[in-house]
Structures are given as structure tokens and as C-alpha cells.
Design a protein around this motif. Structure first.
Motif, PDB file in Angstrom:
ATOM      1  N   VAL A   1       0.843  -1.210   0.000  1.00  0.00           N
ATOM      2  CA  VAL A   1       0.000   0.000   0.000  1.00  0.00           C
ATOM      3  C   VAL A   1       0.875   1.255   0.000  1.00  0.00           C
ATOM      4  O   VAL A   1       0.603   2.220  -0.724  1.00  0.00           O
ATOM      5  CB  VAL A   1      -0.950   0.000   1.223  1.00  0.00           C
ATOM      6  CG1 VAL A   1      -1.707   1.324   1.317  1.00  0.00           C
ATOM      7  CG2 VAL A   1      -1.937  -1.168   1.124  1.00  0.00           C
ATOM      8  N   LEU A   2       1.919   1.247   0.813  1.00  0.00           N
ATOM      9  CA  LEU A   2       2.805   2.409   0.893  1.00  0.00           C
ATOM     10  C   LEU A   2       3.505   2.663  -0.444  1.00  0.00           C
ATOM     11  O   LEU A   2       3.613   3.811  -0.885  1.00  0.00           O
ATOM     12  CB  LEU A   2       3.842   2.213   1.998  1.00  0.00           C
ATOM     13  CG  LEU A   2       3.322   2.278   3.441  1.00  0.00           C
ATOM     14  CD1 LEU A   2       4.436   1.971   4.422  1.00  0.00           C
ATOM     15  CD2 LEU A   2       2.710   3.644   3.742  1.00  0.00           C
ATOM     16  N   PHE A   3       3.972   1.607  -1.107  1.00  0.00           N
ATOM     17  CA  PHE A   3       4.617   1.776  -2.411  1.00  0.00           C
ATOM     18  C   PHE A   3       3.615   2.287  -3.443  1.00  0.00           C
ATOM     19  O   PHE A   3       3.962   3.095  -4.317  1.00  0.00           O
ATOM     20  CB  PHE A   3       5.253   0.456  -2.874  1.00  0.00           C
ATOM     21  CG  PHE A   3       6.723   0.372  -2.581  1.00  0.00           C
ATOM     22  CD1 PHE A   3       7.657   0.287  -3.594  1.00  0.00           C
ATOM     23  CD2 PHE A   3       7.182   0.377  -1.263  1.00  0.00           C
ATOM     24  CE1 PHE A   3       9.021   0.223  -3.328  1.00  0.00           C
ATOM     25  CE2 PHE A   3       8.538   0.309  -0.978  1.00  0.00           C
ATOM     26  CZ  PHE A   3       9.469   0.240  -2.010  1.00  0.00           C
ATOM     27  N   PHE A   4       2.369   1.823  -3.331  1.00  0.00           N
ATOM     28  CA  PHE A   4       1.331   2.316  -4.236  1.00  0.00           C
ATOM     29  C   PHE A   4       1.139   3.825  -4.050  1.00  0.00           C
ATOM     30  O   PHE A   4       1.116   4.588  -5.025  1.00  0.00           O
ATOM     31  CB  PHE A   4       0.009   1.592  -3.986  1.00  0.00           C
ATOM     32  CG  PHE A   4      -1.149   2.173  -4.748  1.00  0.00           C
ATOM     33  CD1 PHE A   4      -1.397   1.778  -6.059  1.00  0.00           C
ATOM     34  CD2 PHE A   4      -1.986   3.125  -4.172  1.00  0.00           C
ATOM     35  CE1 PHE A   4      -2.458   2.323  -6.778  1.00  0.00           C
ATOM     36  CE2 PHE A   4      -3.040   3.669  -4.886  1.00  0.00           C
ATOM     37  CZ  PHE A   4      -3.281   3.266  -6.192  1.00  0.00           C
ATOM     38  N   PHE A   5       1.008   4.273  -2.808  1.00  0.00           N
ATOM     39  CA  PHE A   5       0.790   5.701  -2.553  1.00  0.00           C
ATOM     40  C   PHE A   5       2.023   6.538  -2.878  1.00  0.00           C
ATOM     41  O   PHE A   5       1.899   7.697  -3.280  1.00  0.00           O
ATOM     42  CB  PHE A   5       0.347   5.928  -1.107  1.00  0.00           C
ATOM     43  CG  PHE A   5      -1.106   5.652  -0.875  1.00  0.00           C
ATOM     44  CD1 PHE A   5      -2.089   6.372  -1.545  1.00  0.00           C
ATOM     45  CD2 PHE A   5      -1.509   4.646  -0.011  1.00  0.00           C
ATOM     46  CE1 PHE A   5      -3.430   6.104  -1.353  1.00  0.00           C
ATOM     47  CE2 PHE A   5      -2.849   4.374   0.196  1.00  0.00           C
ATOM     48  CZ  PHE A   5      -3.811   5.099  -0.482  1.00  0.00           C
ATOM     49  N   LEU A   6       3.206   5.947  -2.717  1.00  0.00           N
ATOM     50  CA  LEU A   6       4.418   6.669  -3.100  1.00  0.00           C
ATOM     51  C   LEU A   6       4.411   6.944  -4.601  1.00  0.00           C
ATOM     52  O   LEU A   6       4.708   8.059  -5.044  1.00  0.00           O
ATOM     53  CB  LEU A   6       5.657   5.853  -2.713  1.00  0.00           C
ATOM     54  CG  LEU A   6       7.016   6.503  -2.996  1.00  0.00           C
ATOM     55  CD1 LEU A   6       7.152   7.807  -2.222  1.00  0.00           C
ATOM     56  CD2 LEU A   6       8.156   5.552  -2.621  1.00  0.00           C
ATOM     57  N   GLY A   7       4.056   5.931  -5.385  1.00  0.00           N
ATOM     58  CA  GLY A   7       3.930   6.129  -6.828  1.00  0.00           C
ATOM     59  C   GLY A   7       2.817   7.088  -7.188  1.00  0.00           C
ATOM     60  O   GLY A   7       2.962   7.924  -8.092  1.00  0.00           O
ATOM     61  N   PHE A   8       1.695   6.987  -6.458  1.00  0.00           N
ATOM     62  CA  PHE A   8       0.532   7.845  -6.733  1.00  0.00           C
ATOM     63  C   PHE A   8       0.866   9.320  -6.539  1.00  0.00           C
ATOM     64  O   PHE A   8       0.624  10.149  -7.421  1.00  0.00           O
ATOM     65  CB  PHE A   8      -0.621   7.438  -5.820  1.00  0.00           C
ATOM     66  CG  PHE A   8      -1.904   8.190  -6.069  1.00  0.00           C
ATOM     67  CD1 PHE A   8      -2.867   7.677  -6.921  1.00  0.00           C
ATOM     68  CD2 PHE A   8      -2.154   9.409  -5.446  1.00  0.00           C
ATOM     69  CE1 PHE A   8      -4.043   8.362  -7.165  1.00  0.00           C
ATOM     70  CE2 PHE A   8      -3.323  10.105  -5.681  1.00  0.00           C
ATOM     71  CZ  PHE A   8      -4.277   9.583  -6.546  1.00  0.00           C
ATOM     72  N   PHE A   9       1.425   9.659  -5.386  1.00  0.00           N
ATOM     73  CA  PHE A   9       1.652  11.071  -5.080  1.00  0.00           C
ATOM     74  C   PHE A   9       2.849  11.662  -5.828  1.00  0.00           C
ATOM     75  O   PHE A   9       2.824  12.848  -6.194  1.00  0.00           O
ATOM     76  CB  PHE A   9       1.815  11.265  -3.573  1.00  0.00           C
ATOM     77  CG  PHE A   9       0.549  11.030  -2.790  1.00  0.00           C
ATOM     78  CD1 PHE A   9      -0.590  11.771  -3.064  1.00  0.00           C
ATOM     79  CD2 PHE A   9       0.476  10.052  -1.805  1.00  0.00           C
ATOM     80  CE1 PHE A   9      -1.770  11.562  -2.354  1.00  0.00           C
ATOM     81  CE2 PHE A   9      -0.688   9.828  -1.093  1.00  0.00           C
ATOM     82  CZ  PHE A   9      -1.828  10.586  -1.365  1.00  0.00           C
ATOM     83  N   THR A  10       3.892  10.862  -6.069  1.00  0.00           N
ATOM     84  CA  THR A  10       5.019  11.398  -6.849  1.00  0.00           C
ATOM     85  C   THR A  10       4.629  11.614  -8.313  1.00  0.00           C
ATOM     86  O   THR A  10       5.327  12.315  -9.046  1.00  0.00           O
ATOM     87  CB  THR A  10       6.247  10.459  -6.791  1.00  0.00           C
ATOM     88  OG1 THR A  10       5.874   9.148  -7.222  1.00  0.00           O
ATOM     89  CG2 THR A  10       6.829  10.399  -5.392  1.00  0.00           C
ATOM     90  N   ALA A  11       3.492  11.039  -8.736  1.00  0.00           N
ATOM     91  CA  ALA A  11       3.009  11.251 -10.105  1.00  0.00           C
ATOM     92  C   ALA A  11       2.575  12.697 -10.340  1.00  0.00           C
ATOM     93  O   ALA A  11       2.307  13.090 -11.482  1.00  0.00           O
ATOM     94  CB  ALA A  11       1.841  10.309 -10.413  1.00  0.00           C
ATOM     95  N   ALA A  12       2.539  13.510  -9.281  1.00  0.00           N
ATOM     96  CA  ALA A  12       2.251  14.936  -9.443  1.00  0.00           C
ATOM     97  C   ALA A  12       3.290  15.611 -10.334  1.00  0.00           C
ATOM     98  O   ALA A  12       3.064  16.723 -10.835  1.00  0.00           O
ATOM     99  CB  ALA A  12       2.205  15.626  -8.079  1.00  0.00           C
ATOM    100  N   GLN A  13       4.401  14.929 -10.569  1.00  0.00           N
ATOM    101  CA  GLN A  13       5.439  15.471 -11.451  1.00  0.00           C
ATOM    102  C   GLN A  13       4.918  15.699 -12.868  1.00  0.00           C
ATOM    103  O   GLN A  13       5.464  16.524 -13.607  1.00  0.00           O
ATOM    104  CB  GLN A  13       6.630  14.518 -11.505  1.00  0.00           C
ATOM    105  CG  GLN A  13       6.307  13.172 -12.111  1.00  0.00           C
ATOM    106  CD  GLN A  13       7.484  12.226 -12.140  1.00  0.00           C
ATOM    107  OE1 GLN A  13       8.324  12.321 -13.013  1.00  0.00           O
ATOM    108  NE2 GLN A  13       7.559  11.316 -11.186  1.00  0.00           N
TER     109      GLN A  13
END
Length: 426
Positions: free
Chosen positions: A321-333
């Protein structure tokens, strides 16, 4: 009369679907290059064992791809602004496919380095090409969402380079797996040949061909707005560069004591998060008519998740779950690409966006080698069956660059001008 109406309806349908067909077809190149760029997370141990090298040399092999990418990005933007986007993309894709087949047979470490360098040359066009086509086929107010979708397609390739490639390598070996990657690229090349269509030239596009190269470069590369957005994108992409592209699976094996296949599944959640986060965050940015605020929120939330990934003792499901959210929020790039495109003249879109790509891809070179340098220097490596093994302490020492990078990503946003999703004139 009815036939006329049906003809008009069909014409409207074609005009609606054609931009998406072109966008998706061209994005297959980006998809393929994300396999190329991130496959070392699945074959890093095989590479080190086969070529008898440690993490630092393996980082050279992984990052030289991004080094050549950065070097040729300076050229790529100007080439795309002046010549057929379709022809340029097809030639670059062919270059990547050929070098993949050669890499699969390479017995020399230096030949492998050369193949990765050549692949990086071709990949310099893999994002700028689709973005240039998208900027011609879609209006500015939809560019953040479209950019998000392009990145989503690419992230799917990054996800394919994790667990599926890991299983394939386990079954047939890394060399034969790369041969299969080469054939996959060949099939995609055929689809791209028929699906990519250059937008009919306009007066502005013709004028772009007459732009002075030096003048265009100065406007693009010395623009503080472009540089700030580019640094943000690069720093937000650090997790993908270090964990997704190279060391994520090996880090998770040490941290959680799980098999490599399970670690690859967790690592792939980073890409799944980006697949969903890219278009969703881009859509929100478009709807809000804001660029900078969503970028700030993305940096803050990414930092919080990163700290939990590195320092909280969590179970395997929670880590997924944490890796999923890390990818999700860094996608703001992805918003940074739309912001740069809107902050620049339509006549130099590809050159301006290349600033973001150069710093983002250049970040791979810096971050991967910095991480590997800190990893190797922190502790004494242990050899197990010819494979160098590093401790969890070594990995966590090297990984300090990840939260620090996200803090800097937030800081560079202060003073950035809001475009409100409007294209500048000129």
C-alpha cells in the motif's frame, strides 16, 4: 439528407478518436523505454553475477542509458520541432530494438555499456515525441490529463519490468528474456507505423522551423520557470529512479526478508500508483485550473509516505500500500510538463519540454550513482554465490537521499508562476 447527417456524425467521431489513437500509438515508444529503463530492478543480481561486478559497476550499466539520453535530449527537442515527428520516433524506436537484441548476446561488459548507451540515444525521443504530438492534437486545457495518460502508459511498461520480467528471467534466463523484450518492441513498431499521424502543418509550425536554434535554446534552457519545474519533476522522480529502476527489489529483500519475486510485486506497486495517479492528478489540475498548488500537495504527501517506507516496521501488505501511494503522489510530477508547455511559445513546445526531460533523465544518472556510491562505501560487502550482498543499514544509509530530494522538490516550487492552464502567446 440522412446520409449527410451520418457522414457528419462519422466525421465528428473520427475527429474525436483520432487524437487519442495518435497519442496512444506514439506512447507505446515511451512504454517500451520504461521497460528498458526499469528492467535492471529485475536483472540487477543476474547482471552482477554474470559480469562479475558489484553495485557500483552495475549502476554504470543502468545509468549510462540515462546519460546518453540526457546528452541527446538537447538535440531531440530541436529535431522534433523541425522534422516529421512520426519518422523521428520510428527511427529512434528501431535503434532501441536493435541494441536490445545485441545486449542480449553481449559477453563483454563494455559491449553491454555500448548497447545501453545506444538505447539511451533512441529513448531521448520517447517522451518528447508523444508530448509534441499531444500538444498539436489537444488543446492546452487538457494537456495535464493527456500528459498523465502518456506517463500512465509508460508506467505500465515500468510495472511490466518488475514482477512479470522477474518471473520470465527465472524461467528462461535474463538473456533470452531480453530477446523477448526485443520482439515485443518489434511488434510495437508495426503498430506505431500505422497509428502515428503527423498533424497537418500550420503557419506557426512552419515558422518554428525558421526559429534560430541558439535563440530557441536560450529561451527554453535559461527560463527560470522551466528550470524550477524541471528540478521539481526530477526530484519527484527519484523514487522511480532508485527503487523502481534499480534497487527497489534488493532493498525490500533485505528490509523484509522476503523472496525476490515478492519484492518485485511490492516494487511494481510503485508503478501501479503512478499509472493511476498520473492521469487523476493531471485531471484534477486541469479542473482546478491550477498547476502549482497540486504540485506542492504532491511533494508533501510523497515525503510523508517515503518516511514511512524507510523507517516504519510494516507488514508485506502494508508495504504494498505504501509503495502504491508513493507512486501515486510522486506522479504529481506530470503537471510540470503541462506547466512548461503552457509557459512557452507553441513554436518551441518540444524544446521547452526537453528541459524537464533532461533534468529528469539526468537525475537517474546522478541518483543511481549517488545511491550506489553511498551503498558501497557505507559497509563491507559480503559475497554469496558470486553475488554481492549489502546490509539493511547500508541500504537505509544510502536511501537518505530520497526524503531529502522530496524536501528540495517542495522548496523549488516557491516563486513558481501559476499559468492557470493558459497557453502563452508568441
Amino acid at each position: 439528407m440522412q446520409m449527410v447527417e451520418e457522414y457528419k456524425e462519422n466525421d465528428r467521431l473520427i475527429s474525436l478518436l483520432l487524437p487519442w489513437l495518435v497519442c496512444v500509438s506514439s506512447s507505446l515508444f515511451f512504454f517500451y523505454e520504461f521497460i528498458q529503463g526499469n528492467m535492471f530492478a529485475s536483472i540487477a543480481d543476474n547482471i552482477m553475477q554474470d559480469f562479475q561486478v558489484q553495485a557500483d559497476k552495475m549502476a554504470y550499466l543502468s545509468s549510462i542509458y540515462y546519460l546518453s539520453n540526457v546528452i541527446f535530449l538537447f538535440v531531440a527537442g530541436m529535431v522534433l520541432d523541425r522534422f516529421s515527428t512520426k519518422k523521428t520516433i520510428l527511427v529512434a524506436m528501431m535503434l532501441c530494438i536493435l541494441s536490445t537484441f545485441i545486449l542480449a548476446q553481449a559477453q563483454s561488459f563494455y559491449l553491454a555499456l555500448f548497447c545501453r548507451f545506444v538505447t539511451g540515444i533512441g529513448s531521448a525521443f520517447c517522451f518528447l515525441g508523444p508530448i509534441r504530438l499531444a500538444s498539436r492534437w489537444f488543446p492546452p486545457k487538457r494537456m495535464a490529463m493527456v500528459t498523465g495518460i502518456i506517463v500512465t502508459i509508460a508506467m505500465t511498461g515500468g510495472m511490466l519490468a518488475q514482477y512479470p520480467l522477474t518471473k520470465l528471467v527465472a524461467q528462461i534466463g535474463w538473456r533470452e528474456a531480453l530477446v523477448q523484450v526485443g520482439w515485443l518492441g518489434t511488434a510495437m513498431l508495426v503498430v506505431m507505423y500505422f497509428g502515428i499521424i503527423d498533424k497537418t502543418g500550420t503557419i506557426k509550425q512552419k515558422a518554428a522551423q525558421k526559429l534560430n536554434i541558439l535563440s530557441t535554446a536560450k529561451k527554453a534552457y535559461l527560463n527560470s520557470q522551466n528550470l524550477r519545474a524541471a528540478f521539481y519533476s526530477s526530484l519527484m522522480n527519484m523514487a522511480i529512479a532508485v527503487f523502481g529502476a534499480m534497487m527497489g527489489s534488493l532493498y525490500l529483500v533485505q528490509k523484509m526478508g522476503i523472496p525476490k519475486e515478492d519484492a518485485a510485486v511490492v516494487n511494481s506497486m510503485l508503478f501501479l500508483g503512478s499509472i493511476i495517479g498520473g492521469p487523476l492528478i493531471g485531471w484534477c489540475s486541469d479542473k482546478l485550473n491550477l498547476r502549482v498548488l497540486p504540485m506542492k500537495i504532491g511533494a508533501i504527501t510523497s515525503l510523508a509516505v517515503m518516511l514511512m517506507v524507510l523507517y516504519l516496521p510494516v507488514s508485506l501488505p502494508i508495504m504494498k500500500v505504501l509503495f502504491f501511494f508513493l507512486g501515486f503522489f510522486t506522479a504529481a510530477q506530470v503537471i510540470s510538463y503541462a506547466l512548461v508547455a503552457e509557459s512557452s511559445s507553441p513554436m518551441m513546445t518540444a524544446t521547452a519540454v526537453s528541459v524537464v526531460s533532461i533534468l529528469t533523465q539526468g537525475g537517474y544518472v546522478v541518483y543511481q550513482n549517488l545511491f550506489s556510491f553511498m551503498l558501497v562505501k557505507h559497509g563491507e560487502v559480503q559475497m554469496l554465490d558470486g553475488l554481492p550482498v549489502y546490509s539493511l543499514g547500508d541500504y537505509q544509509y544510502a536511501a537518505i537521499i530520497l526524503p531529502l530530494g522530496l524536501i528540495f522538490a517542495l522548496l523549488v516550487l516557491f516563486g513558481l508562476k501559476e499559468t492557470h492552464c493558459r497557453q502563452v502567446e508568441g
